[in-house]
Design a protein around this motif. Structure first.
Motif, PDB file in Angstrom:
ATOM      1  N   THR A 262       0.901  -1.221   0.115  1.00 16.54           N
ATOM      2  CA  THR A 262       0.019  -0.146  -0.057  1.00 16.54           C
ATOM      3  C   THR A 262       0.878   1.174   0.070  1.00 16.54           C
ATOM      4  O   THR A 262       2.051   1.117   0.450  1.00 16.54           O
TER       5      THR A 262
ATOM      6  N   ILE B 170      -4.636   1.577  -1.514  1.00 14.15           N
ATOM      7  CA  ILE B 170      -4.687  -0.073  -1.104  1.00 14.15           C
ATOM      8  C   ILE B 170      -5.022  -0.607  -2.387  1.00 14.15           C
ATOM      9  O   ILE B 170      -6.229  -0.709  -2.814  1.00 14.15           O
TER      10      ILE B 170
ATOM     11  N   LEU C 105      -7.419  -5.501  -1.445  1.00 10.12           N
ATOM     12  CA  LEU C 105      -7.617  -6.066   0.088  1.00 10.12           C
ATOM     13  C   LEU C 105      -8.552  -7.196   0.087  1.00 10.12           C
ATOM     14  O   LEU C 105      -9.781  -7.201  -0.159  1.00 10.12           O
TER      15      LEU C 105
ATOM     16  N   ALA D  71      -6.053  -3.373   6.489  1.00 15.78           N
ATOM     17  CA  ALA D  71      -4.370  -2.774   5.950  1.00 15.78           C
ATOM     18  C   ALA D  71      -4.331  -1.499   6.922  1.00 15.78           C
ATOM     19  O   ALA D  71      -5.405  -0.911   7.275  1.00 15.78           O
TER      20      ALA D  71
END
Length: 211
Positions: A85, A96, A99, A105
């Motif tokens: 990221t 990001i 995911l 994250a």
């Protein structure tokens, strides 16, 4: 969602009369907090903001953007982010790329306090109109720094003054922050050319003419 074939005639192969398909809606959530918070803050302190993005659905989400623009009272120092990221301090965008479902994250931004008063810092998941629960896509953290001010003026000033004239000075102390302040001391020492006569103060406050 489930579909079943029904009817009166016997089906020689009933095992294929039923089928179902699951629809998974995107559902991202955001939390924001200060790492190791203190009871009070001062100019020059460095604060660590932790922003955590959670994918609570089982479906993978791609190209997630989070706005983490530092408030004007903060100066960027450095950051840490989950591998893969990226965070761009100039734009305040945390990206990001992918995911996975039921994964998270994390971004930690370190910032230095450079002004007084209330500092409100907001993090927001942006551009996700299909999110199942958008109410948890934004969170703010507010810290309050002392912000006292003092003004002094001469009441009913005259153009000319003479020896033995009595002057009235008004000293006003203001708290410009939202948090109360305690034990505030202001020095108002008269110069040797002036002789103390009397004073009035706000209820609860005291003034010692000798000091």
């Amino acid at each position: 969602n489930e579909v079943i074939i029904i009817g009166d005639n016997p089906d020689p192969n009933p095992d294929d009369d039923k089928d179902e398909e699951e629809i998974v809606l995107p559902n991202l959530g955001l939390t924001k907090r200060i790492v190791d918070p203190k009871s009070s803050y001062n100019l020059g302190d460095v604060i660590a903001y932790e922003i955590k993005i959670v994918n609570t659905s089982s479906k993978e989400e791609k190209n997630i953007n989070v706005s983490e623009q530092l408030a004007s009272g903060l100066k960027y120092v450095r950051h840490e982010a989950t591998a893969g990221t990226t965070y761009t301090p100039a734009t305040g965008i945390y990206n990001i790329p992918t995911l996975a479902g039921n994964a998270s994250a994390t971004l930690i931004v370190y910032a230095q306090i450079i002004s007084t008063g209330n500092i409100r810092n907001v993090a927001t998941i942006i551009d996700r109109p299909d999110d199942k629960d958008p109410d948890d896509n934004e969170e703010e953290v507010v810290i309050v720094l002392p912000d006292l001010g003092v003004t002094k003026k001469l009441i009913d000033p005259k153009e000319n003054y003479k020896v033995n004239d009595v002057l009235a000075f008004e000293i006003k102390v203001s708290n410009n922050a939202s948090a109360p302040q305690t034990n505030v001391n202001v020095r108002e020492q008269l110069p040797k050319e002036l002789e103390y006569v009397r004073h009035t103060v706000t209820s609860g406050a005291t003034y010692d003419a000798k000091t």
